[in-house]
Design an enzyme around this catalytic site. Structure first.
Site, PDB file in Angstrom:
ATOM      1  N   SER A   5     -33.278  60.356 -32.997  1.00 42.61           N
ATOM      2  CA  SER A   5     -32.631  60.270 -31.683  1.00 42.61           C
ATOM      3  C   SER A   5     -33.474  60.803 -30.536  1.00 42.61           C
ATOM      4  O   SER A   5     -33.127  60.590 -29.376  1.00 42.61           O
ATOM      5  CB  SER A   5     -31.282  60.982 -31.703  1.00 42.61           C
ATOM      6  OG  SER A   5     -30.346  60.154 -32.369  1.00 42.61           O
TER       7      SER A   5
ATOM      8  N   LYS B  48     -34.374  58.472 -27.722  1.00 44.69           N
ATOM      9  CA  LYS B  48     -33.520  58.252 -26.554  1.00 44.69           C
ATOM     10  C   LYS B  48     -34.074  58.901 -25.289  1.00 44.69           C
ATOM     11  O   LYS B  48     -33.679  58.540 -24.183  1.00 44.69           O
ATOM     12  CB  LYS B  48     -32.098  58.705 -26.862  1.00 44.69           C
ATOM     13  CG  LYS B  48     -31.458  57.828 -27.935  1.00 44.69           C
ATOM     14  CD  LYS B  48     -30.134  58.364 -28.418  1.00 44.69           C
ATOM     15  CE  LYS B  48     -29.592  57.428 -29.479  1.00 44.69           C
ATOM     16  NZ  LYS B  48     -29.053  58.126 -30.614  1.00 44.69           N
TER      17      LYS B  48
ATOM     18  N   SER C 276     -25.510  60.982 -27.805  1.00 46.52           N
ATOM     19  CA  SER C 276     -26.523  60.326 -28.635  1.00 46.52           C
ATOM     20  C   SER C 276     -26.041  58.936 -29.052  1.00 46.52           C
ATOM     21  O   SER C 276     -26.203  58.515 -30.191  1.00 46.52           O
ATOM     22  CB  SER C 276     -26.863  61.175 -29.871  1.00 46.52           C
ATOM     23  OG  SER C 276     -28.028  60.684 -30.485  1.00 46.52           O
TER      24      SER C 276
END
Length: 173
Positions: free
Chosen positions: A51, A54, A106
């Site tokens: 993640s 991102k 997320s």
């Protein structure tokens, strides 16, 4: 206060990091104003960014998109696996709210919706991400998705991630 403590340590060249130990396979601590590496452990080892991908998705959205745009969520975005905000097909949501969902929750669904809105497809968005990575001198990084779900060709290093994070933290938005 932490910045002052670290500055004090650096000013007086106290080596408190000599005995540092981390359980991570790869790590790096850089004093960003000078670029001096204070601590490293396999900083160039290719790793799955998960993640943390991102961060670059948000940068691309902020630099190439408009926070006031209204995005229509596709079926692909609404049905992506993993952590999500809970977007539904054909839902209309602002780019700003997608970014909040991307970074605070997320949201993989937010990542896909952003990618499709900015560039039309995940593949085109990955190309934009990789160009931005190249512009930032992230030479040991390759992105395939905007969310970081596993793919063998989706990787970065602790060093590149530190540079990316430093760049992101300089963005006022």
């Amino acid at each position: 206060h932490l910045y002052l403590i670290i500055s004090f340590i650096l000013l007086f060249k106290i080596n408190v990091f000599a005995e540092i130990s981390v359980s991570a396979e790869s790590a790096i601590l850089i004093e960003m104003t000078s670029g001096k590496v204070i601590f490293k452990k396999n900083p160039d080892k290719r790793m799955k960014p998960a993640s943390t991908t991102k961060i670059l998705t948000a940068i691309c959205a902020l630099e190439m998109g408009n926070l006031n745009d209204i995005v229509t969520v596709s079926k692909k975005a609404a049905t992506v696996q993993g952590s999500t905000l809970g977007l539904n097909t054909d839902m209309k949501i602002s780019m700003q709210d997608l970014l909040y969902g991307l970074m605070l929750r997320s949201g993989n669904d937010c990542a896909v919706a952003i990618a499709e809105h900015i560039s039309g497809s995940l593949e085109n968005f990955a190309n934009l991400m990789n160009q931005k990575a190249k512009d930032l001198n992230l030479f040991s990084t390759n992105f395939v998705t905007p969310h970081g779900l596993d793919d063998p060709n989706h990787f970065t290093t602790a060093y590149d991630l530190a540079l990316l994070t430093d760049y992101a933290l300089k963005n006022d938005k």
